[in-house]
Design an enzyme around this catalytic site. Structure first.
Site, PDB file in Angstrom:
ATOM      1  N   GLY A  99       0.842  -1.197   0.000  1.00 35.46           N
ATOM      2  CA  GLY A  99       0.000   0.000   0.000  1.00 35.46           C
ATOM      3  C   GLY A  99       0.871   1.238   0.000  1.00 35.46           C
ATOM      4  O   GLY A  99       2.065   1.186   0.325  1.00 35.46           O
ATOM      5  N   SER A 146       2.247   5.104   1.041  1.00 37.16           N
ATOM      6  CA  SER A 146       2.636   5.741   2.296  1.00 37.16           C
ATOM      7  C   SER A 146       1.396   6.270   3.021  1.00 37.16           C
ATOM      8  O   SER A 146       0.491   6.825   2.393  1.00 37.16           O
ATOM      9  CB  SER A 146       3.587   6.904   1.971  1.00 37.16           C
ATOM     10  OG  SER A 146       4.079   7.489   3.145  1.00 37.16           O
ATOM     11  N   SER A 147       1.329   6.063   4.336  1.00 33.07           N
ATOM     12  CA  SER A 147       0.214   6.516   5.174  1.00 33.07           C
ATOM     13  C   SER A 147      -1.125   5.862   4.838  1.00 33.07           C
ATOM     14  O   SER A 147      -2.183   6.403   5.150  1.00 33.07           O
ATOM     15  CB  SER A 147       0.060   8.046   5.125  1.00 33.07           C
ATOM     16  OG  SER A 147       1.169   8.672   5.741  1.00 33.07           O
ATOM     17  N   ASP A 151      10.203   0.142   5.963  1.00 33.04           N
ATOM     18  CA  ASP A 151      10.776   1.045   6.974  1.00 33.04           C
ATOM     19  C   ASP A 151      11.962   0.410   7.695  1.00 33.04           C
ATOM     20  O   ASP A 151      12.990   1.059   7.905  1.00 33.04           O
ATOM     21  CB  ASP A 151       9.714   1.461   8.004  1.00 33.04           C
ATOM     22  CG  ASP A 151       8.744   2.490   7.444  1.00 33.04           C
ATOM     23  OD1 ASP A 151       8.966   2.984   6.324  1.00 33.04           O
ATOM     24  OD2 ASP A 151       7.744   2.793   8.124  1.00 33.04           O
TER      25      ASP A 151
END
Lengths: 177, 177, 177, 177
Positions: free
Chosen positions: D10, D12-13, D37
């Protein structure tokens, strides 16, 4: 009267920090953000998990002792002094004492113009977000969801159960004068 | 006269934060810790990497603008107000303006009893520690090592080049009255 | 034979992470860093403070259970597989089982070319650094300082008691072929 | 066939990390979590903001260079090797290359049983959450919201626009065999 401080009150994992960061983004002037998390970070490590300081039980129940209360009172006065000295300040707090916690702020505030904001979130949703954060003692969210609002009087309330942080921040910003 | 505040001044990666945590551990009373890092955390994200706020160039040069200075002044007054209200406070700061930065604190302090501590570290050693931290812009440590001490008057100085944080903290604690 | 992995072993607060970041800075090729901290971060939160997972007692004593050991073994094989697939890897670990922990790595490594590095730090100094970090359970550093080296065979050893991370990293880098 | 890996993709955020932590909480067995990350954290600091490594432009556009791709390929093989060695693994990734990124995983996976999960979030909502996090370059969420799903084939998709992380995690967990 120009708003000098915004004080958000809500339980653990109700979404206060996200709203604060959005407020700092949407408000045209620069606002400094402080809150219970930065206050706890400022305490000596040895006051955490201590009777005189801050103790979070395995079930999420939070107790604070005499040293915590004494430092918190001085901290509160200092935060208000920053606002008096000209800084715009947004605070997020957890009123474990409900109305009594609000009075602590009111005593320090004197006549300073504050916008009081209640941040609500249904206990079940807050508990789910507590799990998704992964760094909180499970149980705090549910225990605090209603408790922290008892007897507290607000200028406005937002509810993050179905609203995004940014949306709540915009609602709050519209009340800043 | 009872020491109400301890103000540590030193360049980036000179070891201030480690000394602060050791001071909080060795001093018998609870001391609250604030500093330039927690102040920057309190600022809006949009003030970082901005001309009016805080800008750190690729070579480590730090510039601060008008909004930063205005908020910093109010923050300084608030921190002093916490001490006046009875909290013991230890501050770590980076006096980018040397003597002028110290005067900013002195103006806010009035007659409050402060212990001024210089935290020295040889530029080359501080630069190495900057690399070992991995989260700082390389160059800040070397640029600030001497700069921040220019014209500043201390009650005592410690040097982390060859001394551990805990040792420095004990030296400082012995001067707290 | 080209060094494909560097494995650092040392007790808590002996300075491994700082050396790793310096190694990544001074080595001309890009090296990926993994270690016991990133492994623990990858575990479910519920495995921390659990008998089957990881338990850190109030005195700093660390115990790990069956689930921890099973995941750790698979993790070890995966890290070695990254090196086999061409990545240069630096690992920092805490050999709670001494020689037995080293054998766990050796079994996974097969003939892969590894540089074994012992990171020493006198217990008293490591304990002081543990306090200055503020985020570790006090006592781990002292308990682990000698324990983790028992029966372990190194290509070289560094001692952070009186040497900086960068200096240690340069010594290690000189042994990378 | 027993699910050995769950791969979430998915922008970012979009809410991947929150779902991962909830999955680790609701799945009865212990699952290790890795992702883009933790991979970036493992890289040398000097590879960030570099052409050969990872570069995030001021508008949120992400570019990765040759060194990044080479290490990422080895990392991918290592993560799959952990699963082959018996660990249950959940990965969250950002398929900047869409279908090509999925093929990178498929090549490493061979016949390993994977559950492919698309994590959707409307660009506008993801952008708001990016602001509320305060630690991301604004613009990434909007740029990646659709891009990362192009040509990717999933076993199931969840949408965090109106659903909580825990709810999404339960939906995913129901597909784990």
């Amino acid at each position: 009267m120009t708003t000098r401080m915004i004080i958000l009150n809500g339980g653990s994992s109700s979404g206060k920090s996200g709203i604060v960061r959005c407020l700092q983004a949407v408000l045209p002037d620069p606002w400094l953000a402080f809150g219970v998390d930065s206050f706890v970070d400022a305490m000596p490590a040895k006051m955490q998990a201590s009777e005189a300081g801050l103790d979070i039980a395995a079930d999420g129940r939070v107790s604070v002792g005499a040293d915590f209360r004494a430092l918190e009172e001085a901290w509160t006065e200092g935060i208000v002094a920053m606002a008096r000295a000209g800084a715009r300040i947004v605070v997020d707090d957890v009123f474990l004492g409900g109305a009594v916690s609000q009075q602590r702020w009111q005593k320090a505030l004197g006549g300073l113009a504050v916008l009081w904001v209640g941040v609500r979130c249904e206990g079940e949703v807050a508990s789910g977000r507590e799990i998704s954060r992964g760094d909180r003692v499970p149980g705090m969210a549910a225990l605090q969801a209603d408790l922290v609002h008892q007897g507290v009087i607000y200028d406005l309330e937002v509810d993050t159960t179905h609203a995004e942080s940014l949306e709540c921040a915009r609602t709050i910003a519209a009340h800043v004068s």
